[in-house]
Design a protein around this motif. Structure first.
Motif, PDB file in Angstrom:
ATOM      1  N   ARG A  45     -32.896 -19.852 -10.459  1.00 13.42           N
ATOM      2  CA  ARG A  45     -34.348 -19.811 -10.249  1.00 13.42           C
ATOM      3  C   ARG A  45     -34.766 -18.666  -9.329  1.00 13.42           C
ATOM      4  N   GLY A  46     -33.790 -17.897  -8.832  1.00 10.48           N
ATOM      5  CA  GLY A  46     -34.104 -16.788  -7.941  1.00 10.48           C
ATOM      6  C   GLY A  46     -34.513 -17.230  -6.551  1.00 10.48           C
ATOM      7  N   LYS A  47     -34.134 -18.435  -6.166  1.00 10.46           N
ATOM      8  CA  LYS A  47     -34.504 -18.989  -4.867  1.00 10.46           C
ATOM      9  C   LYS A  47     -33.462 -18.719  -3.792  1.00 10.46           C
ATOM     10  N   ARG A  48     -32.328 -18.154  -4.187  1.00  7.87           N
ATOM     11  CA  ARG A  48     -31.237 -17.914  -3.249  1.00  7.87           C
ATOM     12  C   ARG A  48     -30.577 -16.596  -3.624  1.00  7.87           C
ATOM     13  N   ARG A  49     -30.151 -15.848  -2.613  1.00 11.75           N
ATOM     14  CA  ARG A  49     -29.437 -14.599  -2.851  1.00 11.75           C
ATOM     15  C   ARG A  49     -27.984 -14.883  -3.202  1.00 11.75           C
ATOM     16  N   MET A  50     -27.453 -14.069  -4.098  1.00 10.45           N
ATOM     17  CA  MET A  50     -26.066 -14.189  -4.517  1.00 10.45           C
ATOM     18  C   MET A  50     -25.159 -13.654  -3.415  1.00 10.45           C
ATOM     19  N   SER A  51     -24.181 -14.443  -3.006  1.00 11.36           N
ATOM     20  CA  SER A  51     -23.201 -13.961  -2.033  1.00 11.36           C
ATOM     21  C   SER A  51     -22.029 -13.348  -2.797  1.00 11.36           C
ATOM     22  N   PRO A  52     -21.294 -12.449  -2.156  1.00 11.73           N
ATOM     23  CA  PRO A  52     -20.127 -11.861  -2.831  1.00 11.73           C
ATOM     24  C   PRO A  52     -19.098 -12.914  -3.265  1.00 11.73           C
ATOM     25  N   SER A  53     -18.900 -13.944  -2.466  1.00 11.46           N
ATOM     26  CA  SER A  53     -17.905 -14.955  -2.849  1.00 11.46           C
ATOM     27  C   SER A  53     -18.374 -15.760  -4.056  1.00 11.46           C
ATOM     28  N   TRP A  54     -19.647 -16.078  -4.120  1.00  7.49           N
ATOM     29  CA  TRP A  54     -20.172 -16.783  -5.300  1.00  7.49           C
ATOM     30  C   TRP A  54     -20.097 -15.885  -6.516  1.00  7.49           C
ATOM     31  N   ALA A  55     -20.471 -14.615  -6.349  1.00  5.64           N
ATOM     32  CA  ALA A  55     -20.437 -13.669  -7.469  1.00  5.64           C
ATOM     33  C   ALA A  55     -19.026 -13.557  -8.030  1.00  5.64           C
ATOM     34  N   GLN A  56     -18.037 -13.522  -7.154  1.00  3.80           N
ATOM     35  CA  GLN A  56     -16.652 -13.419  -7.610  1.00  3.80           C
ATOM     36  C   GLN A  56     -16.238 -14.663  -8.386  1.00  3.80           C
ATOM     37  N   LYS A  57     -16.583 -15.827  -7.885  1.00  3.28           N
ATOM     38  CA  LYS A  57     -16.239 -17.073  -8.583  1.00  3.28           C
ATOM     39  C   LYS A  57     -16.920 -17.146  -9.946  1.00  3.28           C
ATOM     40  N   ILE A  58     -18.187 -16.745 -10.000  1.00  4.41           N
ATOM     41  CA  ILE A  58     -18.923 -16.770 -11.262  1.00  4.41           C
ATOM     42  C   ILE A  58     -18.328 -15.768 -12.241  1.00  4.41           C
ATOM     43  N   ALA A  59     -17.979 -14.583 -11.746  1.00  2.00           N
ATOM     44  CA  ALA A  59     -17.380 -13.550 -12.606  1.00  2.00           C
ATOM     45  C   ALA A  59     -16.057 -14.017 -13.195  1.00  2.00           C
ATOM     46  N   GLU A  60     -15.285 -14.777 -12.434  1.00  2.00           N
ATOM     47  CA  GLU A  60     -14.017 -15.303 -12.940  1.00  2.00           C
ATOM     48  C   GLU A  60     -14.235 -16.233 -14.128  1.00  2.00           C
ATOM     49  N   VAL A  61     -15.356 -16.928 -14.137  1.00  4.47           N
ATOM     50  CA  VAL A  61     -15.651 -17.872 -15.217  1.00  4.47           C
ATOM     51  C   VAL A  61     -16.421 -17.198 -16.359  1.00  4.47           C
ATOM     52  N   LEU A  62     -17.430 -16.385 -16.018  1.00  4.85           N
ATOM     53  CA  LEU A  62     -18.316 -15.819 -17.022  1.00  4.85           C
ATOM     54  C   LEU A  62     -17.957 -14.396 -17.439  1.00  4.85           C
ATOM     55  N   GLY A  63     -17.122 -13.710 -16.663  1.00  4.64           N
ATOM     56  CA  GLY A  63     -16.768 -12.327 -16.944  1.00  4.64           C
ATOM     57  C   GLY A  63     -17.669 -11.354 -16.222  1.00  4.64           C
ATOM     58  N   GLY A  64     -17.320 -10.090 -16.304  1.00  4.44           N
ATOM     59  CA  GLY A  64     -18.067  -9.052 -15.611  1.00  4.44           C
ATOM     60  C   GLY A  64     -17.369  -8.650 -14.326  1.00  4.44           C
ATOM     61  N   ASP A  65     -17.922  -7.669 -13.646  1.00  2.86           N
ATOM     62  CA  ASP A  65     -17.376  -7.171 -12.393  1.00  2.86           C
ATOM     63  C   ASP A  65     -18.278  -7.649 -11.261  1.00  2.86           C
ATOM     64  N   TRP A  66     -17.762  -8.494 -10.411  1.00  7.72           N
ATOM     65  CA  TRP A  66     -18.586  -9.127  -9.382  1.00  7.72           C
ATOM     66  C   TRP A  66     -19.209  -8.131  -8.424  1.00  7.72           C
TER      67      TRP A  66
END
Length: 71
Positions: A45-66
């Protein structure tokens, strides 16, 4: 990870990437990443900023470069 076509995980783009990866619910993404579902919801919803640790975890599941979308 594909640097030429990075996935930007914030707001609608996170939701679109989750659905494209055939992960139908925020709860399912939460279970796969270990990130609480309320945080996934806030990120989508854009209510929270993405942290590097969350981005890395999401990238591991969804793909892409965190590093391309961690802010």
């Amino acid at each position: 990870m594909n640097k030429k076509n990075p996935v930007v995980y914030h707001g609608q783009k996170l939701r679109d990437a989750r659905l494209k990866a055939a992960i139908g619910t925020q709860k399912e993404l939460s279970e796969k990443t270990g990130i609480p579902a309320n945080i996934i919801s806030d990120l989508e919803r854009g209510k929270r900023r993405m942290s590097p640790s969350w981005a890395q975890k999401i990238a591991e599941v969804l793909g892409g470069d965190w590093t391309d979308y961690a802010n």
